[in-house]
Design a protein around this motif. Structure first.
Motif, mmCIF file in Angstrom:
data_model
loop_
_atom_site.group_PDB
_atom_site.id
_atom_site.type_symbol
_atom_site.label_atom_id
_atom_site.label_comp_id
_atom_site.label_asym_id
_atom_site.label_seq_id
_atom_site.Cartn_x
_atom_site.Cartn_y
_atom_site.Cartn_z
ATOM 1 N N VAL A 56 -3.622 1.642 3.073
ATOM 2 C CA VAL A 56 -2.840 1.214 1.918
ATOM 3 C C VAL A 56 -3.356 1.947 0.675
ATOM 4 N N LEU A 57 -4.474 1.503 0.132
ATOM 5 C CA LEU A 57 -5.020 2.179 -1.055
ATOM 6 C C LEU A 57 -5.745 3.483 -0.708
ATOM 7 N N VAL B 165 7.871 -1.194 -2.965
ATOM 8 C CA VAL B 165 7.179 -1.712 -4.146
ATOM 9 C C VAL B 165 8.089 -2.598 -5.000
ATOM 10 N N PRO B 166 9.373 -2.239 -5.202
ATOM 11 C CA PRO B 166 10.232 -3.143 -5.976
ATOM 12 C C PRO B 166 10.304 -4.550 -5.387
ATOM 13 N N PRO C 267 -1.970 7.640 -4.459
ATOM 14 C CA PRO C 267 -1.634 7.458 -5.878
ATOM 15 C C PRO C 267 -0.535 6.434 -6.119
ATOM 16 N N GLN C 268 0.405 6.312 -5.207
ATOM 17 C CA GLN C 268 1.502 5.368 -5.405
ATOM 18 C C GLN C 268 1.047 3.927 -5.182
ATOM 19 N N ALA C 269 0.167 3.730 -4.221
ATOM 20 C CA ALA C 269 -0.400 2.396 -4.015
ATOM 21 C C ALA C 269 -1.241 1.995 -5.222
ATOM 22 N N LEU C 270 -2.004 2.953 -5.746
ATOM 23 C CA LEU C 270 -2.823 2.665 -6.922
ATOM 24 C C LEU C 270 -1.943 2.361 -8.134
ATOM 25 N N GLU C 271 -0.852 3.073 -8.287
ATOM 26 C CA GLU C 271 0.070 2.803 -9.386
ATOM 27 C C GLU C 271 0.618 1.374 -9.288
ATOM 28 N N PHE C 272 0.923 0.939 -8.082
ATOM 29 C CA PHE C 272 1.389 -0.433 -7.859
ATOM 30 C C PHE C 272 0.329 -1.441 -8.295
ATOM 31 N N GLU D 1 -10.678 -0.637 -10.489
ATOM 32 C CA GLU D 1 -9.220 -0.769 -10.387
ATOM 33 C C GLU D 1 -8.773 -2.129 -9.847
ATOM 34 N N VAL D 2 -9.708 -2.968 -9.417
ATOM 35 C CA VAL D 2 -9.369 -4.296 -8.907
ATOM 36 C C VAL D 2 -10.274 -5.333 -9.576
#
Length: 204
Positions: free
Chosen positions: A15-16, A193-194, A92-97, A130-131
């Motif tokens: 995932v991340l 993600v939405p 990067p997209q998981a992190l953006e979420f 980040e968490v």
């Protein structure tokens, strides 16, 4: 109608963090090992489970992996060391979420099966800050999908299970989270993600 989630628990590997198979393949080719020999050996349940449950260290686990390879001692140790040198990459997209969830005021906990090497990996990947929480099976002494893992995770994040969204890439873990009363969603990529944002009652 289900209650909206107030907090997010998210997995690390798959995932991340994502893994490029090329470095592992290169090591196996170099040492004449069959494809996936290193991964399959490391995932042998009798050594994987205690490594994730905090019963043995990462170093001990890797020593057991080396001992089972069809190579002599020094060569096996060298192969494992080269394989372990690559620590994956941040998606990067998981992190953006994750950043979006936190920016909206929701708590985010990293909930992962891991060894005592986890904290160093998070530092190296730039994920430590980040968490809000890091929930490691090695530190908790229980691994996903055991109900106790999810119970402890919800206590750490200070939310009842029905108010926690859990995201993982493993179907078995997703089922365990749901049995424990959490909303759980299997991650296959950022295309949903939405939906996850709606589950957290966040704006599009």
């Amino acid at each position: 109608m289900r209650d909206r989630a107030r907090a997010l628990l998210i997995d690390l590997d798959g995932v991340l963090r994502r893994w490029d198979p090329a470095p592992m393949i290169a090591v196996e080719v170099k040492y004449g090992l069959k494809p996936a020999a290193l991964l399959e050996t490391s995932m042998s349940w009798d050594i994987y489970r205690p490594a994730m449950a905090g019963e043995i260290s990462d170093e001990e686990w890797m020593g057991l992996v080396a001992s089972r390879l069809p190579l002599d001692g020094p060569e096996a140790s060298a192969a494992v060391a080269e394989w372990q040198a690559y620590r994956g990459e941040v998606d990067p997209q998981a992190l953006e979420f994750v950043r979006g969830v936190r920016a909206a005021g929701r708590k985010v906990g990293l909930a992962t099966n891991a060894t005592d090497r986890l904290r160093g990996d998070l530092d190296a990947l730039g994920l430590t800050g980040e968490v809000d929480f890091v929930l490691s099976s090695w530190e908790m002494k229980v691994h996903k999908p055991a109900p106790e893992f999810f119970q402890q995770a919800c206590l750490a994040i200070r939310e009842v299970p029905k108010h926690v969204l859990f995201v993982d890439d493993d179907d078995r873990v997703i089922r365990g989270a749901r049995v424990a009363g959490l909303s759980a969603y299997r991650w296959t990529g950022p295309e949903h993600v939405p939906y996850l944002r709606k589950a957290l009652d966040l704006p599009d």
